[in-house]
Every structure is written in structure tokens, then in C-alpha cells.
Design a protein around this motif. Sequence first.
Motif, mmCIF file in Angstrom:
data_model
loop_
_atom_site.group_PDB
_atom_site.id
_atom_site.type_symbol
_atom_site.label_atom_id
_atom_site.label_comp_id
_atom_site.label_asym_id
_atom_site.label_seq_id
_atom_site.Cartn_x
_atom_site.Cartn_y
_atom_site.Cartn_z
ATOM 1 N N UNK A 110 63.975 23.495 50.545
ATOM 2 C CA UNK A 110 63.585 22.897 51.825
ATOM 3 C C UNK A 110 63.603 21.375 51.778
ATOM 4 N N UNK A 111 63.286 20.797 50.622
ATOM 5 C CA UNK A 111 63.234 19.335 50.508
ATOM 6 C C UNK A 111 64.601 18.714 50.803
ATOM 7 N N UNK A 112 65.673 19.338 50.258
ATOM 8 C CA UNK A 112 67.014 18.814 50.483
ATOM 9 C C UNK A 112 67.417 18.862 51.946
ATOM 10 N N UNK A 131 66.673 15.026 57.901
ATOM 11 C CA UNK A 131 66.028 14.883 59.228
ATOM 12 C C UNK A 131 66.783 15.673 60.307
ATOM 13 N N UNK A 132 66.959 16.984 60.100
ATOM 14 C CA UNK A 132 67.737 17.775 61.060
ATOM 15 C C UNK A 132 66.973 18.047 62.352
ATOM 16 N N UNK A 133 67.724 18.111 63.436
ATOM 17 C CA UNK A 133 67.165 18.615 64.693
ATOM 18 C C UNK A 133 67.454 20.106 64.834
ATOM 19 N N UNK A 134 68.398 20.600 64.027
ATOM 20 C CA UNK A 134 68.740 22.024 64.044
ATOM 21 C C UNK A 134 69.204 22.442 62.659
ATOM 22 N N UNK A 135 68.590 23.509 62.141
ATOM 23 C CA UNK A 135 69.035 24.136 60.894
ATOM 24 C C UNK A 135 69.499 25.538 61.260
ATOM 25 N N UNK A 138 58.129 21.640 61.053
ATOM 26 C CA UNK A 138 58.533 21.422 62.446
ATOM 27 C C UNK A 138 60.051 21.359 62.633
ATOM 28 N N UNK A 139 60.811 21.925 61.700
ATOM 29 C CA UNK A 139 62.268 21.976 61.871
ATOM 30 C C UNK A 139 62.633 23.123 62.809
ATOM 31 N N UNK A 140 63.657 22.911 63.601
ATOM 32 C CA UNK A 140 64.170 23.948 64.502
ATOM 33 C C UNK A 140 65.155 24.809 63.719
#
Length: 269
Positions: A68-70, A75-79, A98-100
Motif C-alpha cells: 500500500x505504501x508504494x 497520491x492516486x485519485x483512483x486505484x 481514503x484512496x478510491x
Amino acid sequence: MQYLLTLLLFFVGTVQAQQRIVSLNGSISEVLGALGLESQVVGTDITSNYPAAMVSKPKVGHNRNISPEGVLALHPTLVIGLEKQLDPLLVQQLKNAKANVVALPQALSANGIRQMLQQVAAATGTSAKVPVIQQQFDQQLKALHLAPLHQKVLFIYARGAGTLLAGGAGTPVEQMIVLAGGENAMKDFKEYKPLTAESLVAANPDVLLLFTDGLASIGGAEGLLKVPGVAQTNAGKNKRFITMEGELLTGFTLRLPQALQELHNKIQR
């Protein structure tokens, strides 16, 4: 009214331009490329090598072993990834940050590819592009004429001489072999099991299929001939060894028509 419409279109374009997408699957990365989103992809897994722009993207690991750290460092807005590959703990950790996160199903079929296209487009706000892409895909599939080849094909997963696995029933490669007009040489077990000389001779495949880098890992055709049992098969006697790039062969992507035609042609020779 025209001013408001122009403003709305500008706003939508600005929102899309601000996307920072991390793709955790090569098939999904191909769809993102087809949707024209290469510049908005800020990171991928190591299986993402098409289109070419994906090769130079920062890598966050293999899709089945992602930290998850990588991902969060980008700083993604979408994974976005596949349900069957994403570790539930990883998904929870990303959501806690708080990642989407969007996890998609994958069906190994042409219809499954269409569904993935629609779902990725919906997640990225690019659904308007789907009809043209899907029409092109459907036309390419319709243009294929893949007659039965009556050839037994065995897929060998190789990572050096110490790791040789035979592909059985229920694998993406088996599905590709069948769709391309061939027959899977080993169907009495599911998924993969260690390759043995006895099982190889008993199956007596006409063709041996490997990933391109897999064959290279065992010393090419000469190395493959040294594998116990290979020389006693029809494939070995006739040196019928074929290779394909891994993601193209197993990814079930929008390049499926190209992959099927290539595999069909190589089996036929």
C-alpha cells in the motif's frame, strides 16, 4: 445556454485531467490506453507493458504482491485492479487511507473484455469513448476465420529449468488455445502442476507453447529439448516450439483478435 454548456465541458475536462490513476493489472492498463488516459496513469504493476507508454510508468510491484505504501506514495485519485488479484487487506488499507479503489471482475471471453471496457470507462468518466472502441473490437473479431487445427498444444510455464509447470484445464491459456482452434494436450487436472517426463510422453503434444521469456529462461529451443520427455513427443521430434508474449497470450485484452490470430498461425505452421 451555450456558455453554460461550454463551462460544463471545461469543468468535466478539468476533472478528468486531474485524475491520478494507478493500474494494478496489465489488461486494465491496456483499456486505459485505449481510452486515451496514458497521461493520467501515474503508476502500474509490472505486468503493464502495453501500450508502450505504460512501460516507463513507476512500478508498484506484481499485481498479486502490492504494498500500500508504494501505491499511496503516488497520491492516486483512483486505484483500479481485478477482484481475483487484489489482496482484501491491501484494499482495506488503501480505503483506510481514503484512496478510491475499484476492483473489477474478469471473465475470460470477448464479452468479458467488453464489460471491462465499459467498467473502466465508467470509473474514469470516459464512457463516451466506448462505442467506437467496442465497434472496432467487434469488427476485428468478426474478421477472424479460425478453423479447427486438430493439433494438441501443451503450455509449459517456465522460469528456469528448475520451474517447469504444465498447464491443465481451466487456465486462460487453455481458453486461448481452444479459441484459436487448437486442443489442450493436458486436461486431466486443473490449473498447473509440475511437468514430468511421464506425463509429457503420455500427452504427446504436437506443439509446445511457452511465454517468450519463459523459453529464454531455459536456454531456448536447445534447452527445451533437454527437458526429460520432450524429445520423445511429436512436438520434440518436429521441433514444434512456439512462443508468445505473456500478457498478449493470457491477458484477455482488447488485443484478443490479434492474439488469437497470432496463436492460430503459429499452431498451424
